[in-house]
Enzyme design. Structure first.
Site, PDB file in Angstrom:
ATOM      1  N   ARG A 118       0.874  -1.174   0.000  1.00  0.00           N
ATOM      2  CA  ARG A 118       0.000   0.000   0.000  1.00  0.00           C
ATOM      3  C   ARG A 118       0.908   1.220   0.000  1.00  0.00           C
ATOM      4  NH1 ARG A 118      -5.283   1.711   1.599  1.00  0.00           N
ATOM      5  NH2 ARG A 118      -5.281   3.787   2.508  1.00  0.00           N
ATOM      6  N   HIS A 161      -7.021   1.106  -6.941  1.00  0.00           N
ATOM      7  CA  HIS A 161      -7.398   0.560  -5.628  1.00  0.00           C
ATOM      8  C   HIS A 161      -8.224  -0.716  -5.857  1.00  0.00           C
ATOM      9  CE1 HIS A 161      -7.929   0.322  -1.469  1.00  0.00           C
ATOM     10  NE2 HIS A 161      -8.564   1.441  -1.197  1.00  0.00           N
ATOM     11  N   GLN A 167     -10.422  -2.594  -3.016  1.00  0.00           N
ATOM     12  CA  GLN A 167     -11.642  -1.866  -2.676  1.00  0.00           C
ATOM     13  C   GLN A 167     -12.747  -2.164  -3.681  1.00  0.00           C
ATOM     14  OE1 GLN A 167     -12.265   0.369   0.061  1.00  0.00           O
ATOM     15  NE2 GLN A 167     -14.342   0.073  -0.695  1.00  0.00           N
ATOM     16  N   ASP A 218     -15.897  10.102  -2.659  1.00  0.00           N
ATOM     17  CA  ASP A 218     -14.643   9.874  -1.942  1.00  0.00           C
ATOM     18  C   ASP A 218     -14.118  11.215  -1.456  1.00  0.00           C
ATOM     19  OD1 ASP A 218     -12.420   8.563  -0.930  1.00  0.00           O
ATOM     20  OD2 ASP A 218     -11.364   8.503  -2.846  1.00  0.00           O
ATOM     21  N   CYS A 258     -15.674   4.718   0.315  1.00  0.00           N
ATOM     22  CA  CYS A 258     -14.627   3.774   0.715  1.00  0.00           C
ATOM     23  C   CYS A 258     -14.045   4.078   2.093  1.00  0.00           C
ATOM     24  CB  CYS A 258     -13.526   3.723  -0.330  1.00  0.00           C
ATOM     25  SG  CYS A 258     -12.701   5.294  -0.644  1.00  0.00           S
ATOM     26  N   ARG A 288     -14.440  -5.552   2.708  1.00  0.00           N
ATOM     27  CA  ARG A 288     -13.014  -5.554   2.375  1.00  0.00           C
ATOM     28  C   ARG A 288     -12.356  -6.834   2.868  1.00  0.00           C
ATOM     29  NH1 ARG A 288     -10.046  -1.014   1.808  1.00  0.00           N
ATOM     30  NH2 ARG A 288      -8.416  -2.391   1.023  1.00  0.00           N
TER      31      ARG A 288
END
Length: 331
Positions: free
Chosen positions: A108, A135, A138, A232, A273, A318
């Site tokens: 990440r 991503h 996600q 987001d 998210c 997730r």
């Protein structure tokens, strides 16, 4: 033909077929059912993974750790200050070392080229927990959440993303929708749209899957009859603090409000998210309120806390979807 992802890395959805993504989603549902019923599923006992973080996270770290332990694996977490990668040791050398210790590597961080180099040199599957470009973990959680709310029949749904379309979420969601047959609408100022080449690529993928891809600045056009509304944060982790003033000015018209949700279908859901700046109960939220007089940023608190909001189901997913990725690539 059975889907076999053993030994593959998971870096971006563009690299996976619709059939492969749907396979991962079915695995995710199965793992969620096993978790909910308390059924042990230590299918990868004896394996070990490492979580290599340049950017901090709550959901990504916890999802990988709990998912790996549920599967019987050992986990090592390396925070941003615990690795020499990119400082005293090259990415290539780090990859070759970790690939000899571990069966899989989660990364990440910032540059997509970093996770791609890790995957190229490590000799074990590498999973992208987030970069500035993509991503992908996600995306599976988002798709599973949509499936759960629409009886697993998602083809033809209108999926709308409000905000900065060129960020990793806007780009990834467009790919996800094109791959899975959902009609994607990105809504934001034109100078925040993703690059034209990616839009054209997704238009071609969408045409193969019977759906469409569109970008617009018109909020009403985007929100009307939407099935899923998504947003987001306006400033991503790692961006300079100075961009707040510009982004607030640019993106305030695209805040997800109760009025926007009212334009959507009565059955529409709201997704995010996380983390979300829907109030001032964070140091950042409090600071922005003092500096700019903005108490709610990308989404109104009334929307975030509404029955249409599925953000915490999405967060839980997730774990189940990451578990599916690890199992599929390490079995």
């Amino acid at each position: 033909m059975p889907v076999n992802l053993s030994g593959q890395s998971y870096l971006r959805l563009l690299d996976f077929s619709t059939e492969q993504i749907e396979y991962l989603l079915k695995l995710s549902k199965n793992f969620k059912d096993l978790k909910r019923t308390g059924t042990p599923h230590r299918y990868l006992e004896g394996k070990n993974i490492v979580l290599l973080f340049q950017k901090t996270s709550t959901r990504t770290r916890c999802a990988f750790e709990v998912g790996a332990m549920d599967l019987g694996m050992g986990v090592t977490y390396l925070d941003p200050g615990s690795s020499q990668m990119g400082k005293k040791e090259s990415i290539e050398d780090t990859a070759r070392v970790l690939g000899r210790f571990y069966d899989g590597i989660e990364f990440r961080g910032f540059a997509q080229s970093d996770v791609e180099e890790l995957a190229d040199k490590a000799g074990v599957p590498v999973w992208n927990g987030l970069t500035d470009m993509w991503h992908p973990t996600q995306m599976l959680a988002d798709a599973l959440t949509v499936q759960e709310n629409f009886n697993y029949d998602i083809k033809g749904l209108k999926f709308v993303f409000f905000g900065d379309l060129k960020n990793n979420m806007g780009r990834s969601l467009m790919v996800m929708c094109a791959k899975l047959g959902m009609n994607f609408v990105g809504c934001g100022p034109k100078d925040c749209w993703m690059d034209e080449e990616l839009i054209k690529t997704c238009e071609q993928i969408a045409a193969e899957n019977g759906c469409t891809v569109k970008c617009t600045e018109d909020v009403k056009e985007a929100a009307t009859d939407a099935d899923v509304i998504y947003t987001d944060v306006w400033v991503s982790m790692g961006e300079p603090d100075e961009v707040w003033a510009q982004r607030i000015k640019q993106l305030e018209p695209y805040r997800v409000t109760t009025e926007i949700m009212a334009m959507a279908k009565p059955t529409a859901i709201f997704l995010h998210c996380l983390p979300a700046f829907h109030d001032t109960n964070t140091t950042t939220g409090e600071d922005i309120a003092k500096r700019f007089g903005v108490t709610e940023m990308e989404v109104e608190d009334a929307v975030f806390e509404s029955k249409q909001s599925k953000v915490f189901d999405e967060a839980e997913n997730r774990m189940h979807t990451i578990k599916a990725v690890m199992y599929a690539t390490l079995q």
